[in-house]
Write a protein that holds these residues in place. Structure first.
Motif, short mmCIF file in Angstrom:
data_model
loop_
_atom_site.label_atom_id
_atom_site.label_comp_id
_atom_site.label_asym_id
_atom_site.label_seq_id
_atom_site.Cartn_x
_atom_site.Cartn_y
_atom_site.Cartn_z
N ASN A 43 53.89 69.21 29.90
CA ASN A 43 53.23 70.45 29.99
C ASN A 43 52.15 70.75 28.88
O ASN A 43 51.97 72.02 28.30
CB ASN A 43 54.29 71.50 30.12
N ARG A 62 65.31 67.76 33.21
CA ARG A 62 66.40 69.14 33.15
C ARG A 62 67.38 68.96 32.22
O ARG A 62 67.53 70.08 31.71
CB ARG A 62 67.23 68.81 34.61
N LEU A 67 63.94 71.61 31.45
CA LEU A 67 63.08 72.17 32.24
C LEU A 67 63.55 72.17 33.56
O LEU A 67 63.33 71.16 34.29
CB LEU A 67 61.83 71.38 32.50
N THR A 108 55.03 69.76 34.89
CA THR A 108 56.22 70.45 35.83
C THR A 108 55.58 71.70 36.48
O THR A 108 54.71 72.00 35.84
CB THR A 108 57.53 70.42 35.25
N GLU A 110 56.82 74.38 35.38
CA GLU A 110 56.81 75.24 34.20
C GLU A 110 55.45 75.23 33.57
O GLU A 110 55.13 76.26 32.87
CB GLU A 110 57.83 75.13 33.29
#
Length: 187
Positions: A43, A62, A67, A108, A110
């Motif tokens: 990101n 994760r 995330l 991602t 996010e």
């Protein structure tokens, strides 16, 4: 010693002798070093971490990076809930090992928004009411971003075809296609 005891003891000794060379080469999980150091861009941010060599990209995102927007659905590449962009291409993150992507650029859900400003496709999903339960939404949006970037938004039928790897159990497909189409026109 009777015959039954002799046969049983012989089998036990033979098994131990045969297994010894096989077991000698095995490390226990506590002593084996199964980790690899990775340098990634996640990101937009440089990220360094060590991961177990057996960790999927999904689990790394994760569990190691926190995330959790990328969802674990089927864990077999069939549902698309774990879709992310890897070096600008959409992939199912459950199907690839993290160690295979040292130096990669990962995006991602996010990382889509710009501060408080939503990505145009995120806003289009809200405007078109393109989600119900929301579990597949992050994967749908990431796949939609990839679909738009790849230029596969010429018609609703084309969008449906190129988004077909993402399953929505609630059946919000009509609104998902509308959201992707709207965002593609604004891009």
């Amino acid at each position: 010693m009777n015959r039954r005891t002799f046969v049983g003891a012989s089998i036990a000794v033979t098994g131990a002798v045969a297994a010894a060379p096989l077991l000698a080469g095995c490390d226990s999980p506590e002593t084996a070093d199964n980790t690899t150091h990775l340098s990634l861009r996640v990101n937009g941010k440089p990220t360094e971490l060590s991961v177990d060599t057996r960790t999927s990209l999904l689990d790394m995102l994760r569990e190691d990076l926190g995330l959790t927007g990328t969802k674990k659905g089927c864990d077999q590449g069939a549902c698309g809930a774990c879709t992310i962009l890897l070096d600008g291409k959409r992939i199912n993150s459950c199907l690839t090992l993290a160690v295979m992507h040292d130096g990669a650029d990962i995006q991602t859900i996010e990382g889509l928004a710009d501060g408080d400003r939503l990505h145009p496709l995120q806003q289009a999903f809200i405007d078109a009411d393109a989600f119900q339960c929301g579990y597949c939404t992050s994967g749908q949006i990431m796949s939609g971003v990839g679909c738009i970037a790849e230029g596969h938004t010429g018609s609703d039928a084309e969008i449906r075809e190129w988004m077909s790897g993402n399953i929505c159990r609630c059946g919000a497909y009509t609104n998902i296609v509308a959201a992707v189409s709207r965002a593609a026109k604004e891009a």
